[in-house]
Design an enzyme around this catalytic site. Structure first.
Site, short mmCIF file in Angstrom:
data_model
loop_
_atom_site.label_atom_id
_atom_site.label_comp_id
_atom_site.label_asym_id
_atom_site.label_seq_id
_atom_site.Cartn_x
_atom_site.Cartn_y
_atom_site.Cartn_z
N HIS A 66 -2.41 60.49 49.28
CA HIS A 66 -3.07 60.71 47.97
C HIS A 66 -2.57 62.03 47.39
O HIS A 66 -3.00 63.10 47.82
CB HIS A 66 -4.60 60.75 48.14
CG HIS A 66 -5.33 60.88 46.84
ND1 HIS A 66 -6.39 60.06 46.49
CD2 HIS A 66 -5.18 61.72 45.78
CE1 HIS A 66 -6.83 60.40 45.29
NE2 HIS A 66 -6.12 61.42 44.84
N HIS A 82 -1.09 64.19 43.69
CA HIS A 82 -0.79 64.30 42.25
C HIS A 82 0.44 65.18 42.07
O HIS A 82 0.44 66.34 42.49
CB HIS A 82 -1.97 64.94 41.50
CG HIS A 82 -3.23 64.14 41.61
ND1 HIS A 82 -3.55 63.13 40.73
CD2 HIS A 82 -4.22 64.15 42.54
CE1 HIS A 82 -4.70 62.57 41.09
NE2 HIS A 82 -5.13 63.17 42.19
N ASN A 95 -2.24 59.08 37.34
CA ASN A 95 -3.05 59.57 36.20
C ASN A 95 -2.29 60.59 35.36
O ASN A 95 -2.74 61.71 35.14
CB ASN A 95 -4.41 60.13 36.67
CG ASN A 95 -4.30 61.33 37.60
OD1 ASN A 95 -3.32 61.48 38.33
ND2 ASN A 95 -5.31 62.18 37.61
N LYS A 114 -4.54 51.86 41.51
CA LYS A 114 -5.62 52.85 41.56
C LYS A 114 -6.72 52.52 40.57
O LYS A 114 -6.46 52.31 39.39
CB LYS A 114 -5.02 54.23 41.23
CG LYS A 114 -6.01 55.38 41.26
CD LYS A 114 -6.47 55.71 42.68
CE LYS A 114 -7.62 56.68 42.68
NZ LYS A 114 -7.19 58.08 42.71
N HIS A 132 -11.21 55.75 43.31
CA HIS A 132 -11.96 57.00 43.10
C HIS A 132 -13.43 56.58 43.06
O HIS A 132 -13.89 56.03 42.06
CB HIS A 132 -11.53 57.71 41.81
CG HIS A 132 -12.30 58.98 41.59
ND1 HIS A 132 -11.74 60.23 41.71
CD2 HIS A 132 -13.62 59.20 41.32
CE1 HIS A 132 -12.68 61.15 41.51
NE2 HIS A 132 -13.82 60.55 41.27
N HIS A 171 -10.37 60.11 49.01
CA HIS A 171 -11.01 61.44 49.12
C HIS A 171 -12.52 61.35 49.32
O HIS A 171 -13.29 61.82 48.51
CB HIS A 171 -10.66 62.35 47.94
CG HIS A 171 -10.79 61.76 46.55
ND1 HIS A 171 -11.83 60.96 46.16
CD2 HIS A 171 -9.99 61.90 45.46
CE1 HIS A 171 -11.67 60.65 44.88
NE2 HIS A 171 -10.56 61.18 44.44
N LEU A 214 -12.98 67.06 42.21
CA LEU A 214 -13.82 65.87 42.22
C LEU A 214 -13.31 64.90 43.27
O LEU A 214 -12.10 64.75 43.40
CB LEU A 214 -13.84 65.20 40.83
CG LEU A 214 -14.61 66.02 39.78
CD1 LEU A 214 -14.42 65.43 38.40
CD2 LEU A 214 -16.10 66.09 40.11
N ASP A 253 -5.03 64.93 48.11
CA ASP A 253 -5.52 65.04 46.73
C ASP A 253 -5.10 66.37 46.13
O ASP A 253 -5.80 66.93 45.30
CB ASP A 253 -7.04 64.84 46.66
CG ASP A 253 -7.52 64.62 45.24
OD1 ASP A 253 -6.70 64.28 44.37
OD2 ASP A 253 -8.73 64.81 44.99
N HIS A 301 -3.27 72.37 38.61
CA HIS A 301 -3.65 72.69 37.22
C HIS A 301 -3.25 74.13 37.00
O HIS A 301 -3.38 74.96 37.92
CB HIS A 301 -5.16 72.57 37.02
CG HIS A 301 -5.69 71.17 37.08
ND1 HIS A 301 -5.63 70.30 36.01
CD2 HIS A 301 -6.28 70.47 38.09
CE1 HIS A 301 -6.18 69.13 36.36
NE2 HIS A 301 -6.57 69.22 37.62
N ALA A 330 -10.92 69.97 37.16
CA ALA A 330 -11.16 69.64 38.56
C ALA A 330 -9.84 69.45 39.27
O ALA A 330 -8.95 68.75 38.77
CB ALA A 330 -11.99 68.37 38.66
#
Ligand SMILES: NC(=O)N[C@@H](CC(=O)O)C(=O)O
Ligand SMILES: [Zn+2]
Ligand SMILES: [Zn+2]
Length: 345
Positions: free
Chosen positions: A13, A15, A41, A99, A136, A174, A219, A247, A251, A263
């Site tokens: 998992h 990003h 995402n 997802k 999620h 997660h 989150l 996860d 950012h 988040a």
């Protein structure tokens, strides 16, 4: 014990974002992991096989010279994803999962599913082709307390989903609660879960006591100690249903340190070291390899990585920040703090 050798881990998992941000972060994961399940995402989200193939090419192009890292792609389920898209995804060999983001549940989830009933035929196709649905697992009903949204999701969405599609492969992503850990442990073998390092290492005090620490805001939100203990127990239980999913969610510093901060916790640069700290807390370093390197591939029907990595007991400190997009920094989880284990380069 001063060194541990493991089959090279994978991150189930992750990003990676896109463009400049992708280039800034991908090397951190590629230095540790053999493969990673790449979250879809983006803005706009990766909803088609064609988009996933193009995104995969951008990831490969952003990798450091000579890297053997393999991105495993996912599609973002929407209310209107047709079953044929799942067939295309399965035929591609490149898309490994789909997802489910409940609309409004988390970062870039505005195009997510408003009512899972809209997706029934598409989910039936996932079950038919044997492709996992990654979930999620939080309700988006804003009357439900943020600390309860995962537990309520199990009752309101997860159980009815599995009752309707009993053979569907599901990864409860997660997980953060005792309820989720116990639900997955008791579920049939087609249900598994990823657990982040930060949910194994920290409870909500780390984020909220003695000052608010936005880099620990993610989150599903960090929960109370009882839940952390249940996650540690699940991860170190030896059950093949639980596996590594960082996860890691970058950012820019300014977007986190804001009156309405984003988040996501950035853990990729020290991922395996953070998990080693959690497993050591349980005196369960002997269970780390199954969780990090064996259980995930087994669930996804893939071979484990052929090469090994070594962790050495050597104290080191995470940097205060890493470069991100032009003029921006990312603050990693545990910035400036020390860890006991270090991956040998
Ligand atoms: N985990 C997070 O807090 N954020 C993730 C989204 C997600 O995985 O829910 C992100 O994309 O930033
Ligand atoms: Zn999520
Ligand atoms: Zn995520």
């Amino acid at each position: 014990m001063d060194a541990i050798t493991l089959t090279r881990p994978d991150d189930w998992h992750l990003h990676l974002r896109d463009d400049e941000a992708l280039s800034a972060v991908v090397g951190h994961t590629a230095a540790q992991m053999g493969r990673a399940i790449i979250m879809p995402n983006l803005k706009p989200p990766v909803t088609t096989t064609a988009q996933a193939l193009a995104y995969r090419q951008r990831i490969l192009a952003a990798l450091p010279e000579g890297s053997a890292f393999e991105p495993l792609m996912t599609l973002y389920l929407t209310d209107t994803t047709p079953p044929e898209e799942i067939e295309r995804a399965a035929e591609s060999g490149v898309v490994k999962a789909v997802k489910l983001y409940p609309a409004g549940a988390t970062t870039n989830s505005a195009s997510g599913v408003t009512d899972i009933a809209h997706c029934d035929d598409t989910i039936a196709m996932l079950a038919k082709v044997g492709m996992p649905l990654l979930v999620h697992g939080e309700v988006t009903n804003h009357e439900i307390d943020i600390f309860d949204r995962e537990a309520v999701f199990i009752e309101q969405v997860m159980k009815p989903l599995l009752a309707r599609h009993p053979n569907l492969k599901v990864v409860f992503e997660h997980i953060t609660t005792q309820q989720a850990a116990e639900f997955v442990a008791a579920a049939p073998d087609n249900v598994a879960a990823t657990i982040t390092a930060h949910h194994l290492l920290f409870n909500r005090n780390k984020m909220l006591a003695g000052g608010i620490r936005p880099h620990y805001y993610c989150l599903p939100i960090l929960k109370r100690e009882q839940h952390r203990q249940a996650l540690l127990k699940a991860a170190t239980s030896g059950s093949p249903k639980f596996f590594l999913g960082t996860d890691s969610a970058p950012h820019a510093q300014g977007d986190k340190e804001s009156s309405c901060g984003c988040a996501g916790a950035y853990t990729a640069p020290a991922a395996i070291e953070l998990y080693a700290a959690a497993f050591e807390e349980m005196q369960a370093l002997d269970k780390l390899e199954a969780f990090s390197s064996l259980n995930g591939p087994r669930f996804y029907g893939l071979p484990a990585n052929a090469d090994k990595v070594t962790l050495e007991r050597r104290s080191w400190s995470l940097p205060a920040y890493y470069p991100y997009t032009a003029g921006q920094h990312i603050i990693p989880l545990m910035a400036g703090e020390s860890l006991a284990w270090k991956l040998k380069a």
